[in-house]
Design a protein around this motif. Structure first.
Motif, short mmCIF file in Angstrom:
data_model
loop_
_atom_site.label_atom_id
_atom_site.label_comp_id
_atom_site.label_asym_id
_atom_site.label_seq_id
_atom_site.Cartn_x
_atom_site.Cartn_y
_atom_site.Cartn_z
N ALA A 303 1.46 -9.03 -2.93
CA ALA A 303 2.39 -8.09 -2.32
C ALA A 303 2.39 -8.16 -0.79
O ALA A 303 1.36 -8.45 -0.17
CB ALA A 303 2.02 -6.67 -2.76
N PRO A 304 3.54 -7.91 -0.17
CA PRO A 304 3.58 -7.81 1.29
C PRO A 304 2.57 -6.77 1.76
O PRO A 304 2.46 -5.69 1.17
CB PRO A 304 5.02 -7.35 1.56
CG PRO A 304 5.80 -7.80 0.37
CD PRO A 304 4.85 -7.68 -0.79
N CYS A 305 1.82 -7.12 2.80
CA CYS A 305 0.75 -6.23 3.25
C CYS A 305 0.51 -6.42 4.74
O CYS A 305 1.21 -7.16 5.41
CB CYS A 305 -0.54 -6.49 2.46
SG CYS A 305 -1.32 -8.08 2.85
N GLU A 325 3.18 0.15 10.61
CA GLU A 325 3.89 -0.21 9.39
C GLU A 325 3.07 0.06 8.13
O GLU A 325 3.56 -0.16 7.02
CB GLU A 325 4.30 -1.69 9.43
CG GLU A 325 3.21 -2.68 9.07
CD GLU A 325 2.21 -2.97 10.17
OE1 GLU A 325 1.48 -3.97 10.07
OE2 GLU A 325 2.13 -2.19 11.15
N PHE A 326 1.84 0.53 8.26
CA PHE A 326 0.97 0.69 7.11
C PHE A 326 1.58 1.57 6.03
O PHE A 326 1.56 1.23 4.84
CB PHE A 326 -0.38 1.29 7.52
CG PHE A 326 -1.31 0.32 8.20
CD1 PHE A 326 -1.01 -1.03 8.28
CD2 PHE A 326 -2.49 0.76 8.76
CE1 PHE A 326 -1.86 -1.92 8.90
CE2 PHE A 326 -3.36 -0.12 9.39
CZ PHE A 326 -3.04 -1.46 9.46
N GLY A 327 2.11 2.71 6.41
CA GLY A 327 2.65 3.65 5.43
C GLY A 327 3.77 3.04 4.62
O GLY A 327 3.82 3.19 3.38
N SER A 356 -5.41 -8.23 2.54
CA SER A 356 -5.69 -7.09 3.40
C SER A 356 -7.15 -6.69 3.29
O SER A 356 -7.79 -6.86 2.26
CB SER A 356 -4.81 -5.90 2.98
OG SER A 356 -5.20 -4.72 3.67
N LEU A 357 -7.67 -6.12 4.37
CA LEU A 357 -9.03 -5.56 4.38
C LEU A 357 -9.02 -4.05 4.19
O LEU A 357 -10.08 -3.43 4.20
CB LEU A 357 -9.72 -5.89 5.71
CG LEU A 357 -10.08 -7.36 5.92
CD1 LEU A 357 -10.55 -7.59 7.36
CD2 LEU A 357 -11.14 -7.80 4.94
N LEU A 358 -7.86 -3.47 4.01
CA LEU A 358 -7.73 -2.02 3.92
C LEU A 358 -7.72 -1.57 2.45
O LEU A 358 -6.86 -2.02 1.68
CB LEU A 358 -6.45 -1.56 4.60
CG LEU A 358 -6.34 -1.93 6.09
CD1 LEU A 358 -4.94 -1.65 6.61
CD2 LEU A 358 -7.38 -1.17 6.90
N PRO A 359 -8.63 -0.70 2.05
CA PRO A 359 -8.65 -0.23 0.65
C PRO A 359 -7.34 0.38 0.18
O PRO A 359 -7.00 0.29 -1.00
CB PRO A 359 -9.79 0.81 0.66
CG PRO A 359 -10.69 0.37 1.76
CD PRO A 359 -9.77 -0.18 2.82
N ASP A 360 -6.57 1.00 1.09
CA ASP A 360 -5.30 1.59 0.70
C ASP A 360 -4.32 0.53 0.20
O ASP A 360 -3.36 0.86 -0.51
CB ASP A 360 -4.67 2.34 1.88
CG ASP A 360 -5.32 3.69 2.10
OD1 ASP A 360 -6.02 4.17 1.19
OD2 ASP A 360 -5.13 4.27 3.19
N GLU A 361 -4.55 -0.73 0.57
CA GLU A 361 -3.69 -1.82 0.11
C GLU A 361 -4.34 -2.62 -1.01
O GLU A 361 -3.85 -3.68 -1.38
CB GLU A 361 -3.37 -2.76 1.28
CG GLU A 361 -2.58 -2.09 2.40
CD GLU A 361 -2.14 -3.07 3.45
OE1 GLU A 361 -0.93 -3.36 3.53
OE2 GLU A 361 -3.01 -3.57 4.21
#
Length: 424
Positions: A303-305, A325-327, A356-361
């Motif tokens: 997915a785009p991230c 752009e995170f949200g 991504s390194l972000l858990p939200d992604e």
């Protein structure tokens, strides 16, 4: 490089200005022709210098701070940063100092500051590589470092920053026998089966490029397809497919692949890559949400991230972006998961991944998908793969890869991967 090195240095300075001031990505600038007027050697030099400066920018700023009473205009500051990095890497002081003095002097708005640039860079030259090497590993810009520390802790983020500063070797995926390709290119086979080359040079000059024996793909990016096991004869949809590494993996494994991507230009690159390696796949230029064909055995959704897992290869990212752009990306990923599930036949599988390194992604997306679709099953055993440490598995059943993993081998991209089975 030309004798003076000025064309490459001026271009590197232009790239730095565009990235930091205008928020443009290096790949975008190169694609738009920023290097086209340079000779081949100067093109490589300009791009390497820009990347090295972005990787070492925090260290350069810390070295420069004692010699600057106030921050100069960005045009001048970037010249000082480039010069400091070059001197820290051992470039001859005379050429470096003269070049950046000239760059600043050619700009009518900053020409009065050429004396400052001369004086400061001569002090940097006196400090030399020895002082440069003593400095701490450069920190990630605060907008990204703060959420990473919240997610993984300071020690883990410091280890990631060391991996980012070191940069990335070149990884290849072999169409056939990995050992044979590794022998031909002078590389090593990684525990996961990818091939790694240190100091690879020009990609098109590597043995086996013209004959399509391999394609460039970071070792972490190759793992989502490996998590599917055998794919021969399966009907597989590669959603958001460009640049096509996973499409080629699937095709090489004997899958019947449909590759979908929104960008016609990027899909042309997928088709070119398929042609070079002698593989076939159906390609469709379409918005992922508009693609409604169903009945697939597998949907692979890269997915785009935020792409925050690729900083070791793309050090421009934390300076060209600011996290605003995170949200939007997180909401899009959630919607893509739900859409992809509609395209899978009962009992089929979804591979969800993001660089991504972000858990939200990553982790959070799967946790929330399981809440929306409680009958889904996460196939954690699919991630029992060679080279994968069991500690990298996450509580919801996915796999978390980080740049500091395999540090003794040169690291890997940050990635999140989960394999989900749709109820029959």
């Amino acid at each position: 490089m030309t004798q003076t090195g000025l064309p490459a240095r001026r271009t590197a300075h232009y790239l730095l200005m565009q990235i930091i001031e205008e928020g443009r990505l290096l790949a975008e600038l190169v694609g738009a022709g920023a290097l086209s007027r340079l000779e081949a050697e100067d093109r490589a030099r300009a791009q390497r210098l820009a990347n090295d400066t972005l990787r070492g920018l925090d260290r350069a700023d810390r070295m420069l701070k004692p010699f600057l009473k106030k921050s100069p205009p960005l045009f001048v500051m970037n010249a000082l940063r480039l010069g400091t990095v070059e001197l820290g890497e051992g470039e001859a002081a005379h050429g470096v100092v003269n070049a950046y003095v000239e760059i600043v002097a050619r700009n009518k708005r900053t020409q009065a500051m050429k004396g400052l640039v001369n004086a400061v860079l001569r002090k940097m030259a006196s400090a030399g590589p020895e002082e440069w090497s003593k400095r701490p590993v450069p920190l990630t810009p605060g907008w990204l470092r703060q959420p990473l520390v919240s997610a993984w802790g300071r020690d883990a983020v410091s280890a990631m920053e060391s991996a980012h500063f070191a940069g990335a070797p070149l990884d290849l995926t072999a169409k056939g026998d990995a050992k044979a390709v590794a022998n031909a290119v002078g590389g090593q086979v990684l525990p996961s089966g990818s091939i790694r080359i240190q100091d690879a040079g020009q990609v098109t000059q590597i043995a086996g490029y013209a004959t399509g024996d391999w394609w460039v793909q970071d070792a972490a990016a190759a793992i989502p397809v490996k998590a599917l096991g055998g794919v021969k004869g399966l009907k597989v949809l590669d959603l958001c497919a460009a640049p096509g590494g996973k499409t080629m993996q699937l095709a090489a494994g004997g899958a019947e692949v449909t590759a979908v991507d929104l960008s016609a230009k990027r899909m042309e690159r997928v088709e070119e890559n398929l042609t070079r390696v002698g593989l076939t796949a159906r390609t469709v230029v379409s918005d992922a949400f508009d693609f409604a064909e169903d009945g697939f055995d597998v949907v692979l959704l890269d997915a785009p991230c935020s792409a925050t897992g690729t900083i070791r290869r793309h050090p421009d990212l934390p300076y060209a972006k600011d996290g605003s752009e995170f949200g939007t990306l997180i909401a899009q990923q959630e919607a893509l998961i739900d859409h992809a599930l509609n395209l899978i036949k009962p009992g089929g599988r979804l591979v969800f991944c993001t660089c991504s390194l972000l858990p939200d992604e990553g982790e959070v997306q799967i946790e929330e998908a399981l809440q929306r679709h409680p009958k889904l099953k996460v196939l954690t055993e699919a991630l029992d793969l060679p080279g994968i440490d069991k500690s990298w598995k996450t509580t919801e059943g996915g796999l978390r890869l980080r740049p500091d993993y395999w540090s003794e081998l040169g690291g890997m991209d940050g990635f999140y991967i989960a394999v989900i089975e749709k109820p029959a």
